[in-house]
Design a protein around this motif. Sequence first.
Motif, PDB file in Angstrom:
ATOM      1  N   GLU A   1       0.660  -1.364   0.037  1.00 41.59           N
ATOM      2  CA  GLU A   1      -0.058  -0.034   0.151  1.00 41.59           C
ATOM      3  C   GLU A   1       0.992   1.218  -0.108  1.00 41.59           C
ATOM      4  O   GLU A   1       0.549   2.220  -0.589  1.00 41.59           O
ATOM      5  N   ARG A   2       1.806   1.214   0.726  1.00 42.16           N
ATOM      6  CA  ARG A   2       2.865   2.464   0.824  1.00 42.16           C
ATOM      7  C   ARG A   2       3.611   2.408  -0.448  1.00 42.16           C
ATOM      8  O   ARG A   2       3.763   3.581  -1.266  1.00 42.16           O
ATOM      9  N   LEU A   3       3.976   1.150  -1.201  1.00 42.83           N
ATOM     10  CA  LEU A   3       4.680   1.425  -2.518  1.00 42.83           C
ATOM     11  C   LEU A   3       3.865   1.943  -3.527  1.00 42.83           C
ATOM     12  O   LEU A   3       4.223   2.750  -4.475  1.00 42.83           O
ATOM     13  N   HIS A   4       2.411   1.507  -3.536  1.00 45.19           N
ATOM     14  CA  HIS A   4       1.556   2.227  -4.625  1.00 45.19           C
ATOM     15  C   HIS A   4       1.307   3.559  -4.314  1.00 45.19           C
ATOM     16  O   HIS A   4       1.162   4.176  -5.239  1.00 45.19           O
ATOM     17  N   ALA A   5       1.595   4.225  -3.152  1.00 51.92           N
ATOM     18  CA  ALA A   5       1.282   5.413  -2.755  1.00 51.92           C
ATOM     19  C   ALA A   5       2.673   6.377  -2.950  1.00 51.92           C
ATOM     20  O   ALA A   5       2.323   7.484  -3.318  1.00 51.92           O
ATOM     21  N   GLY A   6       3.636   5.701  -3.244  1.00 45.84           N
ATOM     22  CA  GLY A   6       4.816   6.459  -3.276  1.00 45.84           C
ATOM     23  C   GLY A   6       6.042   5.743  -2.873  1.00 45.84           C
ATOM     24  O   GLY A   6       6.153   4.617  -2.623  1.00 45.84           O
ATOM     25  N   THR A   7       7.093   6.597  -2.768  1.00 44.78           N
ATOM     26  CA  THR A   7       8.585   5.980  -2.393  1.00 44.78           C
ATOM     27  C   THR A   7       8.478   5.463  -0.841  1.00 44.78           C
ATOM     28  O   THR A   7       7.802   6.120   0.078  1.00 44.78           O
ATOM     29  N   PRO A   8       8.835   4.396  -0.689  1.00 45.45           N
ATOM     30  CA  PRO A   8       8.751   3.842   0.644  1.00 45.45           C
ATOM     31  C   PRO A   8       9.764   4.278   1.616  1.00 45.45           C
ATOM     32  O   PRO A   8      10.672   5.301   1.105  1.00 45.45           O
ATOM     33  N   SER A   9       9.548   4.660   2.941  1.00 46.25           N
ATOM     34  CA  SER A   9      10.269   5.172   3.912  1.00 46.25           C
ATOM     35  C   SER A   9      10.264   4.803   5.121  1.00 46.25           C
ATOM     36  O   SER A   9       9.491   3.988   5.722  1.00 46.25           O
ATOM     37  N   TRP A  10      11.432   4.662   5.726  1.00 48.60           N
ATOM     38  CA  TRP A  10      11.518   4.202   7.253  1.00 48.60           C
ATOM     39  C   TRP A  10      12.804   5.008   7.766  1.00 48.60           C
ATOM     40  O   TRP A  10      13.651   5.621   6.989  1.00 48.60           O
ATOM     41  N   GLY A  11      12.714   4.917   9.201  1.00 44.85           N
ATOM     42  CA  GLY A  11      13.805   5.752   9.871  1.00 44.85           C
ATOM     43  C   GLY A  11      15.254   5.044  10.235  1.00 44.85           C
ATOM     44  O   GLY A  11      15.230   3.640   9.916  1.00 44.85           O
ATOM     45  N   ASP A  12      16.132   6.044   9.954  1.00 44.90           N
ATOM     46  CA  ASP A  12      17.439   5.426  10.085  1.00 44.90           C
ATOM     47  C   ASP A  12      18.317   6.463  10.722  1.00 44.90           C
ATOM     48  O   ASP A  12      18.181   7.547  10.587  1.00 44.90           O
ATOM     49  N   ILE A  13      19.298   6.247  11.436  1.00 42.84           N
ATOM     50  CA  ILE A  13      20.173   7.041  12.208  1.00 42.84           C
ATOM     51  C   ILE A  13      21.862   7.069  11.778  1.00 42.84           C
ATOM     52  O   ILE A  13      22.591   7.370  12.535  1.00 42.84           O
ATOM     53  N   GLY A  14      22.008   6.131  10.796  1.00 42.01           N
ATOM     54  CA  GLY A  14      23.138   6.054  10.281  1.00 42.01           C
ATOM     55  C   GLY A  14      24.078   4.938  10.919  1.00 42.01           C
ATOM     56  O   GLY A  14      25.427   5.064  10.966  1.00 42.01           O
ATOM     57  N   LEU A  15      23.603   4.071  11.836  1.00 40.36           N
ATOM     58  CA  LEU A  15      24.802   3.197  12.450  1.00 40.36           C
ATOM     59  C   LEU A  15      24.870   2.099  11.703  1.00 40.36           C
ATOM     60  O   LEU A  15      26.041   1.298  12.045  1.00 40.36           O
ATOM     61  N   GLY A  16      24.054   1.700  11.004  1.00 39.54           N
ATOM     62  CA  GLY A  16      24.410   0.645   9.914  1.00 39.54           C
ATOM     63  C   GLY A  16      24.886  -0.874  10.627  1.00 39.54           C
ATOM     64  O   GLY A  16      24.273  -1.416  11.458  1.00 39.54           O
ATOM     65  N   ASP A  17      26.065  -1.214  10.195  1.00 40.53           N
ATOM     66  CA  ASP A  17      26.781  -2.453  10.916  1.00 40.53           C
ATOM     67  C   ASP A  17      27.553  -2.047  12.003  1.00 40.53           C
ATOM     68  O   ASP A  17      28.481  -2.834  12.121  1.00 40.53           O
ATOM     69  N   LEU A  18      27.497  -0.932  12.881  1.00 43.06           N
ATOM     70  CA  LEU A  18      28.481  -0.840  13.755  1.00 43.06           C
ATOM     71  C   LEU A  18      27.794  -1.210  14.959  1.00 43.06           C
ATOM     72  O   LEU A  18      28.805  -0.947  16.027  1.00 43.06           O
ATOM     73  N   LEU A  19      26.884  -2.015  15.073  1.00 37.64           N
ATOM     74  CA  LEU A  19      26.403  -2.156  16.351  1.00 37.64           C
ATOM     75  C   LEU A  19      26.397  -3.921  16.567  1.00 37.64           C
ATOM     76  O   LEU A  19      26.524  -4.459  15.574  1.00 37.64           O
ATOM     77  N   THR A  20      26.399  -3.899  17.849  1.00 37.26           N
ATOM     78  CA  THR A  20      26.633  -5.522  18.255  1.00 37.26           C
ATOM     79  C   THR A  20      25.834  -5.583  19.633  1.00 37.26           C
ATOM     80  O   THR A  20      25.764  -4.788  20.398  1.00 37.26           O
ATOM     81  N   GLU A  21      25.366  -6.567  19.855  1.00 32.25           N
ATOM     82  CA  GLU A  21      24.657  -6.889  21.169  1.00 32.25           C
ATOM     83  C   GLU A  21      25.251  -7.387  22.087  1.00 32.25           C
ATOM     84  O   GLU A  21      26.145  -8.278  22.145  1.00 32.25           O
ATOM     85  N   LEU A  22      24.727  -6.688  23.493  1.00 31.75           N
ATOM     86  CA  LEU A  22      25.257  -7.117  24.699  1.00 31.75           C
ATOM     87  C   LEU A  22      24.648  -8.007  25.476  1.00 31.75           C
ATOM     88  O   LEU A  22      23.275  -7.479  25.790  1.00 31.75           O
ATOM     89  N   ALA A  23      24.830  -9.133  25.710  1.00 37.65           N
ATOM     90  CA  ALA A  23      23.904  -9.983  26.920  1.00 37.65           C
ATOM     91  C   ALA A  23      23.791  -9.277  28.269  1.00 37.65           C
ATOM     92  O   ALA A  23      24.660  -8.505  28.717  1.00 37.65           O
ATOM     93  N   PRO A  24      22.735  -9.667  29.111  1.00 41.40           N
ATOM     94  CA  PRO A  24      22.623  -8.841  30.355  1.00 41.40           C
ATOM     95  C   PRO A  24      24.070  -9.004  31.302  1.00 41.40           C
ATOM     96  O   PRO A  24      24.527  -8.069  31.977  1.00 41.40           O
ATOM     97  N   THR A  25      24.612 -10.150  31.132  1.00 35.58           N
ATOM     98  CA  THR A  25      25.779 -10.292  31.985  1.00 35.58           C
ATOM     99  C   THR A  25      26.929  -9.607  31.407  1.00 35.58           C
ATOM    100  O   THR A  25      27.842  -9.024  31.987  1.00 35.58           O
ATOM    101  N   GLU A  26      27.064  -9.391  30.266  1.00 40.27           N
ATOM    102  CA  GLU A  26      28.093  -8.625  29.486  1.00 40.27           C
ATOM    103  C   GLU A  26      27.765  -6.909  29.843  1.00 40.27           C
ATOM    104  O   GLU A  26      28.686  -6.284  29.938  1.00 40.27           O
ATOM    105  N   ALA A  27      26.567  -6.737  29.519  1.00 37.26           N
ATOM    106  CA  ALA A  27      26.040  -5.355  29.729  1.00 37.26           C
ATOM    107  C   ALA A  27      26.276  -4.838  31.075  1.00 37.26           C
ATOM    108  O   ALA A  27      26.682  -3.701  31.227  1.00 37.26           O
TER     109      ALA A  27
END
Length: 571
Positions: free
Chosen positions: A312-338
């Motif tokens: 429905e969004r594609l038929h209405a125009g260009t798709p859109s979603w949020g981004d803050i430029g972190l890309g592949d710079l992130l990794t997850e921390l388990a609770p014990t690591e955090a």
Amino acid sequence: MHHFAGPAAMAGCHRIQYANLPTVFVGRVDMMSKNTPRGVGVQPQQETLAAALHCSIPRNRRDGAAVHSDIRYADRGDVMGVYKQSLRLVGGSLWLAAGIGLGAFFVDQVRKPAIDTMLDSSVAIRTITHVKIDQLGDSVWSKRHGSGFLVSAENCEVWTNHHVVAEAALIEIIPRDWSAPEGIAARVISSDPHTDIAVLRMTHCAGMKAAEFGDSDTLQTGDEVFAVGNPFGRNPDSISRGIVSHKHRYLRGGVEYLQSDAMINTGNSGGALFDRRGRVIGVNTAVATDNSSGGTGVSYSVPINNALRAVERLHAGTPSWGDIGLGDLLTELAPTEAEMFRIPAGRPAVTLISDPQKGSALGLLKARDAIFEINGIPLRGLAHLEWLVSNSRPGSKLDVQFMRNGIAERTRIAVENGWNVEPPPSPEHYDGYLGMKLANWSGEEDEKSNFKSPVILHVTSLGPAHRAGVLSSQHQFYRQGPFLQSYLMEVRAITGIIVDGQYERLASPDDLNAVAEVALSSGAAILLEIEEWQREPKNQAEAPFRHVGTTYHRVQPAASIPASGRFASAL
């Protein structure tokens, strides 16, 4: 003889709910008690077959004796048939195992899966990518395969995954039981890399049937599902069966998926996930891999309700979603690591592995910042962070809380639009009528002199040879001391040409161009005979060449499109 017709008859029975099947009551037959229910009944549901199983078991039967029972099926009161089923008493009591005996019987006899409905709307997809020039100067492209399903027989609209057609120069659709060597041409109408949904349009779809949509929000864990596709690009009209294993899986990018154990493989991407009635409830997208054991039985599909919103969004125009430029710079921390970052105990976090180099987070976050809250919402992991960011409106700001060097800090980061897709490349200009660059090596003094026929050096993107699937010769790197050198690894030479049934051996590129020019003037196609030679072994620069095969390619000669008349469409 007892017939359990409704909830009031549930005493002493076990209730079993099958996916999209009537509710089944399994009764325990005990020869020692007159009050124990002796039978199995089915609670009818709307638009399903009502069934009643009547068991009559003499009280003086011994253990292990065979018991015959009549099974009567009715559709809204009409008797459809009488069947005999042999049951066996064990330990003085009879238990009808729903998953083994009765369940299998109902699956096969009460409501068979709508297999034809599933296959009629499903299609296989073949693509070839645009030609690219690699670091060795060779022209490279590839054939790819996927699946899809017809959504509208009026405008011939097909849905598939974005990654199936992301780099496609040409797209072919192959319907069920298609026998022609070439498929039906299609083009991309719009595509969303975030949700991995693409909308295609076929040039025609006469006689094809469109799919019917189900409601993925009503699915339950354990519901039976069917995946249709073209595994490995060689098995069109294939179907596999499984169950919904989990309703809400979040992979990279924060996109929600259905998880099932219906087997899918490379080539299934973009195909439909159906319920028993043949309604589409998902778009097959990915499969978990385990190099040590092969298939894992963990498949992921975009819920059809999410796909509908994306289209429905594609038929209405260009798709859109949020981004803050972190890309592949992130990794997850388990609770014990955090906890080692001084995140409150028991809470996971996400940390940066390096400083952002672009995007709105540039200058606000640094390597080893541990993010644990966004807009006051505690993070549950990396996928949760990506979901929060991607579902934020571009132009808004996120309140990000993180730990830096053991101290809690807070910053506001502007949300940018994640849509950043370059238009497909235009067709390349080429000389002649076949879209190839050829060379004559017969006069060379080195090993090249062994090749007496025209050698293919380059294939032009979207030229006649590329459209016909012709590949060029290829080089490879090898290390010589501290330096990298290149060597010729594969040679493809055009040894002959067939026109109107007549074979002619080729000696030079000029001979081929002359034949192509004549064919162009008459509108005829030509058939190229191409020999392929490889070094054996391939990774040794001094290894001799060995003939590994001969292929034939039907090419339709055409003049190059003038620069002013070029187009950027995939077709």
